[in-house]
Design a protein around this motif. Structure first.
Motif, PDB file in Angstrom:
ATOM      1  N   ALA A   1       0.833  -1.207   0.000  1.00 48.16           N
ATOM      2  CA  ALA A   1       0.000   0.000   0.000  1.00 48.16           C
ATOM      3  C   ALA A   1       0.867   1.255   0.000  1.00 48.16           C
ATOM      4  O   ALA A   1       0.561   2.238  -0.699  1.00 48.16           O
ATOM      5  N   PHE A   2       1.941   1.237   0.756  1.00 48.61           N
ATOM      6  CA  PHE A   2       2.853   2.386   0.790  1.00 48.61           C
ATOM      7  C   PHE A   2       3.483   2.616  -0.578  1.00 48.61           C
ATOM      8  O   PHE A   2       3.539   3.747  -1.067  1.00 48.61           O
ATOM      9  N   ALA A   3       3.965   1.550  -1.206  1.00 40.47           N
ATOM     10  CA  ALA A   3       4.585   1.672  -2.528  1.00 40.47           C
ATOM     11  C   ALA A   3       3.594   2.222  -3.548  1.00 40.47           C
ATOM     12  O   ALA A   3       3.935   3.087  -4.367  1.00 40.47           O
ATOM     13  N   ALA A   4       2.352   1.746  -3.490  1.00 42.06           N
ATOM     14  CA  ALA A   4       1.316   2.241  -4.408  1.00 42.06           C
ATOM     15  C   ALA A   4       1.039   3.715  -4.160  1.00 42.06           C
ATOM     16  O   ALA A   4       0.852   4.496  -5.108  1.00 42.06           O
ATOM     17  N   ASN A   5       1.040   4.119  -2.899  1.00 40.90           N
ATOM     18  CA  ASN A   5       0.795   5.517  -2.538  1.00 40.90           C
ATOM     19  C   ASN A   5       1.919   6.408  -3.048  1.00 40.90           C
ATOM     20  O   ASN A   5       1.681   7.491  -3.601  1.00 40.90           O
ATOM     21  N   VAL A   6       3.164   5.945  -2.885  1.00 41.63           N
ATOM     22  CA  VAL A   6       4.316   6.714  -3.371  1.00 41.63           C
ATOM     23  C   VAL A   6       4.234   6.896  -4.884  1.00 41.63           C
ATOM     24  O   VAL A   6       4.409   8.001  -5.411  1.00 41.63           O
ATOM     25  N   LYS A   7       3.962   5.814  -5.592  1.00 43.63           N
ATOM     26  CA  LYS A   7       3.889   5.886  -7.057  1.00 43.63           C
ATOM     27  C   LYS A   7       2.754   6.807  -7.512  1.00 43.63           C
ATOM     28  O   LYS A   7       2.901   7.556  -8.488  1.00 43.63           O
TER      29      LYS A   7
ATOM     30  N   SER B   1      10.445  -6.995   4.115  1.00 44.99           N
ATOM     31  CA  SER B   1       9.695  -5.778   3.770  1.00 44.99           C
ATOM     32  C   SER B   1      10.531  -4.826   2.930  1.00 44.99           C
ATOM     33  O   SER B   1      10.025  -4.194   2.000  1.00 44.99           O
ATOM     34  N   HIS B   2      11.817  -4.729   3.232  1.00 43.87           N
ATOM     35  CA  HIS B   2      12.668  -3.851   2.428  1.00 43.87           C
ATOM     36  C   HIS B   2      12.959  -4.457   1.059  1.00 43.87           C
ATOM     37  O   HIS B   2      13.043  -3.728   0.060  1.00 43.87           O
ATOM     38  N   TYR B   3      13.101  -5.769   0.998  1.00 36.01           N
ATOM     39  CA  TYR B   3      13.254  -6.438  -0.298  1.00 36.01           C
ATOM     40  C   TYR B   3      12.033  -6.161  -1.167  1.00 36.01           C
ATOM     41  O   TYR B   3      12.156  -5.773  -2.340  1.00 36.01           O
ATOM     42  N   LEU B   4      10.839  -6.326  -0.593  1.00 32.06           N
ATOM     43  CA  LEU B   4       9.600  -6.095  -1.341  1.00 32.06           C
ATOM     44  C   LEU B   4       9.493  -4.632  -1.762  1.00 32.06           C
ATOM     45  O   LEU B   4       9.157  -4.337  -2.923  1.00 32.06           O
ATOM     46  N   LEU B   5       9.754  -3.716  -0.839  1.00 31.42           N
ATOM     47  CA  LEU B   5       9.638  -2.294  -1.157  1.00 31.42           C
ATOM     48  C   LEU B   5      10.603  -1.894  -2.262  1.00 31.42           C
ATOM     49  O   LEU B   5      10.231  -1.168  -3.200  1.00 31.42           O
ATOM     50  N   ALA B   6      11.827  -2.394  -2.186  1.00 29.04           N
ATOM     51  CA  ALA B   6      12.813  -2.078  -3.226  1.00 29.04           C
ATOM     52  C   ALA B   6      12.389  -2.649  -4.570  1.00 29.04           C
ATOM     53  O   ALA B   6      12.542  -1.983  -5.612  1.00 29.04           O
ATOM     54  N   ARG B   7      11.853  -3.862  -4.565  1.00 24.21           N
ATOM     55  CA  ARG B   7      11.385  -4.462  -5.815  1.00 24.21           C
ATOM     56  C   ARG B   7      10.254  -3.636  -6.436  1.00 24.21           C
ATOM     57  O   ARG B   7      10.222  -3.417  -7.657  1.00 24.21           O
ATOM     58  N   LEU B   8       9.335  -3.165  -5.612  1.00 21.52           N
ATOM     59  CA  LEU B   8       8.176  -2.416  -6.117  1.00 21.52           C
ATOM     60  C   LEU B   8       8.561  -1.031  -6.629  1.00 21.52           C
ATOM     61  O   LEU B   8       7.954  -0.517  -7.579  1.00 21.52           O
TER      62      LEU B   8
END
Length: 293
Positions: free
Chosen positions: A54-60, A100-107
Motif C-alpha cells: 500500500a505504501f509503494a502504491a501511494n508513493v507511485k 519488507s525492504h526487499y519487497l519495497l525495493a522491488r516495487l
C-alpha cells in the motif's frame, strides 16, 4: 525513506532536508512521527507486507511520472529472541529488516532515476570474521519460520547479511539493465542512543556517553566493531552516501563506518557468494509472492 523518525535515520533525514529542491517522503507508522519540516509522512508498517504494498502504491501515485532519485531503506528492529512474529507470521527481524525492504525495493525499483542512489542499512554483525555469532550459512525459510528458539542477535545478524546480499543483487541488476544506480549497503557500526531495541531508558542515556563510549574507544583499538559511535556521525555519513557526497570506489557495494571513519572493505565470504545472493533473491521472491524477475 524508512527508519527516519529516530536515531541514525532522523539525523540523516534532517541533513537531507536541508538540500534545495528536495522532496522527502518518509514511511512510518502514523502521521504523528517527528520528521523535518517539509517532509511528508505516508503510513507504513514494516511488520505487514500488505502495508508495504500500500505504501509503494501511494508513493507511485503521488510521484506520478517523477523518478525517485534516492531510496533509503534504513529501518530495523532487534528483539531478544527469534520468537516474535510479523503480521504475516514470519520471524519479526527477518520480516522487517529483510523481507519488507526487499519487497519495497522491488516495487519501487522501476521508478528509480537511472543515475539514482539506493542505500540499505546493514551491519558488520553479518561477518563471522569480526563477530562470533555472525551467520556461516543462510537458509531463508528457517529464518522466516524458525524451528527452535535462538538468541535474537543471531537472527538480527542473519537479517543484516540478507540486506547486504540484496544490495548486491540490485547492483547486479542495475548493471545488467544499463543503469547507473549506485547501490550501497551501509554499516553504521555500533551506535549509542538509538531506538533499535526500543526507547532507551534514562539510565542508558546517561551510561552510554559517560561510561560505554569512553570504554569502547579503548576496547576498539583491539576490536574495532566494538567502538560506540554517535547517531550524528552515523546519520551524517548515511546522508552523505545518499546524496553522493561520499562515493564508493568502482565495483564496491559495502561501505562501513569503522571507529568513526568510512571504509570500503570486503564483506563476509558468504556475502560475496553469487550463489547465495541469487538463492536469497529467489526464495525471498517466493515468500513475498513476486516473480523472480
Amino acid at each position: 525513506m524508512t527508519g527516519a523518525t529516530s536515531g541514525i535515520g532522523k539525523e540523516a533525514v534532517q541533513r537531507l532536508a536541508q538540500q534545495r529542491d528536495t522532496r522527502i517522503i518518509v514511511g512510518a507508522r502514523g502521521r504523528g512521527r517527528i520528521v523535518p519540516e517539509g517532509a511528508e509522512v505516508f503510513p507504513l508498517d514494516l511488520t505487514s507486507l500488505d502495508s508495504v504494498r500500500a505504501f509503494a502504491a501511494n508513493v507511485k501515485k503521488q510521484l506520478k511520472d517523477t523518478a525517485i532519485d534516492v531510496l533509503v531503506l534504513n529501518a530495523a528492529v532487534q528483539t531478544k529472541d527469534n520468537q516474535q512474529q510479523s503480521a504475516d507470521g514470519f520471524e519479526l527481524m527477518f520480516a522487517v529488516n529483510h523481507l519488507s525492504h526487499y519487497l519495497l525495493a522491488r516495487l519501487l525499483w522501476p521508478h528509480m532515476a537511472v543515475s539514482g542512489v539506493m542505500v540499505i542499512t546493514t551491519s558488520d554483525t553479518h561477518d563471522p570474521a569480526l563477530i562470533p555469532f555472525a551467520p556461516k550459512t543462510l537458509d531463508p525459510y528457517t529464518l522466516a519460520n524458525p524451528e527452535k528458539k535462538e538468541w535474537g542477535m543471531r537472527a538480527y545478524a542473519a537479517s543484516k547479511l540478507c540486506n547486504l546480499l540484496t544490495a548486491r543483487s540490485f547492483a547486479a541488476i542495475s548493471k545488467s539493465e544499463g543503469k547507473d544506480i549506485s547501490v550501497i549497503a551501509y554499516n553504521p557500526g555500533l551506535t549509542g542512543g538509538t531506538s533499535l531495541t526500543g526507547k532507551p531508558s534514562r539510565f542508558m542515556r546517561i551510561l552510554v556517553p559517560l561510561v560505554l563510549r569512553p570504554l569502547s574507544q579503548v576496547v576498539s583499538l583491539f576490536k574495532p566493531p566494538f567502538f560506540v559511535g554517535t547517531p550524528q556521525r552515523a546519520g551524517g555519513t548515511l546522508a552523505a552516501l545518499a546524496s553522493k557526497e561520499i562515493r564508493l570506489p568502482g565495483g564496491r557495494v559495502y561501505a562501513s563506518l569503522v571507529r568513526g571513519k568510512i571504509t570500503f572493505p570486503n564483506p563476509s565470504q558468504l556475502a560475496q557468494s553469487d550463489k547465495v545472493r541469487d538463492m536469497l533473491w529467489r526464495e525471498s521472491a517466493k515468500i513475498v509472492r513476486l516473480s523472480e524477475k
